[in-house]
Design an enzyme around this catalytic site. Structure first.
Site, PDB file in Angstrom:
ATOM      1  N   GLU A 128      62.755  29.702  88.024  1.00 51.64           N
ATOM      2  CA  GLU A 128      61.780  29.935  89.099  1.00 51.64           C
ATOM      3  C   GLU A 128      61.832  28.769  90.089  1.00 51.64           C
ATOM      4  O   GLU A 128      62.691  27.898  90.011  1.00 51.64           O
ATOM      5  CB  GLU A 128      60.373  30.040  88.495  1.00 51.64           C
ATOM      6  N   ASP A 149      53.193  22.360  91.797  1.00 49.87           N
ATOM      7  CA  ASP A 149      53.976  23.143  92.769  1.00 49.87           C
ATOM      8  C   ASP A 149      53.844  22.600  94.193  1.00 49.87           C
ATOM      9  O   ASP A 149      53.575  23.363  95.132  1.00 49.87           O
ATOM     10  CB  ASP A 149      53.534  24.613  92.751  1.00 49.87           C
TER      11      ASP A 149
END
Length: 667
Positions: A552, A380
């Site tokens: 997401e 991420d």
């Protein structure tokens, strides 16, 4: 004989000589360009272009070679034109065939308009005729055969079918210039386009048909049957062979003795006799082959034949040799230097053509560094440029069930050499409310401060927090409370994770978050609270797990007045985890999904999987854009998918219309 008579005779001789010279020149031009497709003179051939469908997807890719043996991909093997725009039926292009235009200037291309990835079937309904003056900018005319006689330019001609609407396959079109063809208005010359058709309501198998296209490559005659051998035949490739003055056809037989065979005829329209079963691509044994394409290398009297061997997984693209009569195939080997070769064709280029094409795509080929850029396991990644340096904040990975509790920070002046700056924030050490699961940070510089937004578990579920620091490398101090704890009003399902922050040109900052939904709210001026009255759900709608279905990892940036929204598709542990995008006229949506939405996806032939959850940065010094993302470490695909991820960087490129060119993840 008087002076006047001598003068007239002299004039007659001069005129006769001039006429012979003109005829001689015309004959030379006819000999050079009249039989088969035009080619540069051998002394002018500098290199070769391999134009092919990509094995990675249904688009047309290019590769170049100086010697016809060793190749290198252009645009990293990705599409060389906007496929969805120029393949109007299904948005996919297969079986690319390229040739020099009849006048020797410019090029023509044909593709099968087909996209199995979207339609989930091997049916298709038409072909694309493309033209380019420079091999870079292409225009196209799409012919949807289901529409029937109205799409063709010769309404008076007989129809091959009673009902065109039941056509199920229009496969692998190719073209060769025929100078003898005469149009109704007396114009001579046309492209002889040959392809296989199947209308299973009126015929039992794929048969070879042909049409003619005019010089503009925009008008097409009705299909006419080329031959019928009593079984399916597809993937024909016709070349004029000077050694015997005949047209030779390589073709895949799917009846009788199957495989790639050759037959020959004096005229393009035939008759084409059934092939000699003893002269075919036999060295592949029982492995299946198709998609042949013959070409010659300057200085070599024989031929090369490229073809697909598709029994192997993945399929292999092979090139073998043949003699000067395009017969007696031998010495096969895999194509060298092309990452994802498939059904394609070859054309010789001059130095000017080769270098123009190569230089154009080299601007899109630069890679920042060798991936992964950070040591060990991180995920991420969020990238921030501040005060002459880049900073990456990431989820610290490698823990079961994504159980890390802290974020790390790395800095770099060049995006190649990264320095570990320590742990700027640990949710169990630096907050009173968070219990663990420190995920997906976002960072922004504003008001002379640095703000780190993050997801964490507050004991009841996932929530979003924010911490503040005076320096980009921290240490960050938590605001003391979660910023967001619940789903947007009226929304059910998903998690409050994967935060992103975008600040517009007017100074207004926006907060985005969500798994299963995409929510947005304006941040208040303190940057630690949101305007709760204006929360919106702007989830991109539709799509599948193969293209753009939102999961997401929202990331937002602005370029040339347009707002770009990126997100991750599928599960974080999936090999199919990838990045898609859309655009909007406002930072609060609505979002229009891009015509070609995939930005980044796995490349299994290179051992690259799970490429997703990204951030983007523009280098203010060069104006170049970069995408920072994670991928799944190949060693953990089976034992712990999605919990051992690595951070990577590649350059991000845009077309002139602002659309994103799909990124080829690098090793």
């Amino acid at each position: 004989m008087n002076y006047k008579t001598m003068t007239l005779n002299s004039i007659s001789r001069v005129l006769a000589t001039a006429l012979m010279l003109v005829c001689s020149i015309a004959g030379a031009i006819s000999a050079a360009a009249g039989q088969g497709n035009p080619q540069p003179k051998p002394k002018d051939i500098y290199g070769y272009l391999y134009c092919h469908m990509s094995r990675d997807g249904e688009w047309t890719a290019f590769a170049l070679s100086r010697d016809g043996i060793h190749w290198h991909d252009l645009n990293k093997g990705r599409e060389v034109y906007d496929t969805r725009k120029l393949s109007e039926i299904e948005g996919g292009a297969r079986d690319a065939y390229i040739a020099r235009a009849a006048d020797g200037h410019g090029f023509v291309m044909l593709t099968t308009d087909m996209c199995v990835a979207r339609s989930r079937k091997w049916d298709n309904y038409g072909m694309n005729l493309l033209r380019s003056d420079d091999l870079i900018h292409w225009t196209a005319r799409t012919f949807d055969f289901r529409k029937g006689p109205q799409i063709f330019c010769d309404p008076e001609s007989p129809d091959p079918y009673k009902d065109y609407s039941t056509i199920r396959r229009v496969w692998a079109p190719q073209a060769i210039w025929d100078p003898t063809y005469r149009w109704k208005d007396g114009t001579r010359g046309g492209y002889f386009i040959y392809y296989s058709l199947l209308n299973d309501k009126e015929e039992g198998y794929d048969r070879m048909y042909y049409s003619y296209a005019d010089r503009s490559f925009t008008r097409l005659t009705k299909p006419r049957l080329l031959f019928d051998w009593g079984y399916a035949t597809i993937d024909a490739d016709i070349n004029y062979v000077r050694a015997d003055g005949k047209y030779h056809m390589l073709i895949k037989k799917e009846g009788g003795k199957p495989g790639i065979f050759t037959t020959k005829a004096k005229k393009l329209t035939g008759p084409w006799p059934q092939p000699d079963d003893n002269d075919f691509v036999s060295f592949e044994g029982k492995r299946k082959c198709e998609g042949s394409s013959a070409f010659q290398i300057a200085g070599d009297d024989g031929w090369r034949v490229g073809y697909v061997e598709y029994s192997s997984r993945p399929a292999r693209y092979r090139i073998c040799k043949a003699d000067r009569y395009l017969s007696h195939f031998n010495s096969p080997q895999d194509i060298i230097g092309v990452a994802a070769p498939q059904h394609g064709s070859f054309v010789a280029l001059t130095k000017e053509e080769y270098e123009r094409l190569d230089n154009y795509w080299r601007q899109y080929d630069s890679v920042v560094t060798r991936n992964p850029v950070l040591p060990e396991f991180h995920a991420d990644p969020e990238i921030l440029f501040s005060d002459g340096k880049y900073y990456i904040y990431s989820t610290t990975d490698g823990f079961p069930q994504w159980g890390g509790t802290f974020f790390t920070c790395y800095s770099s002046a060049d995006m190649k050499n990264w320095t570990y700056e320590g742990v700027p924030f640990d949710v169990t050490r630096d907050t009173r409310w968070a219990k663990g699961n420190a995920w997906a940070p976002a960072a922004v510089e504003k008001n002379g401060k640095y703000y780190l937004y993050y997801s964490a578990d507050d004991g009841k579920g996932k929530a979003i927090g924010v911490a503040v620091a005076d320096r980009p490398d921290g240490r960050f101090t938590d605001s003391g409370h979660p910023l967001v704890t619940t789903d947007p009003s009226g929304h059910r399902g998903g998690h409050v994770i994967d935060v992103d922050v975008f600040t517009d040109d007017d100074g207004q900052s926006y907060l985005y978050w969500g798994n299963g939904f995409m929510a947005v709210a304006k941040l208040n001026s303190d940057m630690t609270s949101i305007d709760t009255t204006g929360v919106k759900v702007i989830t991109p709608r539709g799509g599948t797990l193969d293209d753009y279905a939102f999961r997401e990892g929202t990331y937002v940036f602005k370029r040339n007045g347009k707002y770009y929204f990126m997100w991750s598709v599928d599960d974080t542990g999936s090999r199919n985890y990838h990045v898609a995008y859309g655009t909007a006229d406002s930072p609060m949506g609505p979002i229009t999904v891009a015509r070609q939405p995939i930005v980044l996806r796995q490349r299994p032939m290179d051992g690259i999987y799970g490429t997703a959850h990204n951030s983007v940065v523009e280098d203010p010094r060069s104006g170049r854009w970069f995408i920072v993302y994670h991928r799944i470490n190949e060693s953990y695909l089976k034992t712990a998918p999605g919990t051992h991820r690595e951070v990577c960087i590649d350059e991000l490129h845009f077309r002139p219309d602002g659309s994103i060119i799909e990124v080829v993840p690098s090793r």
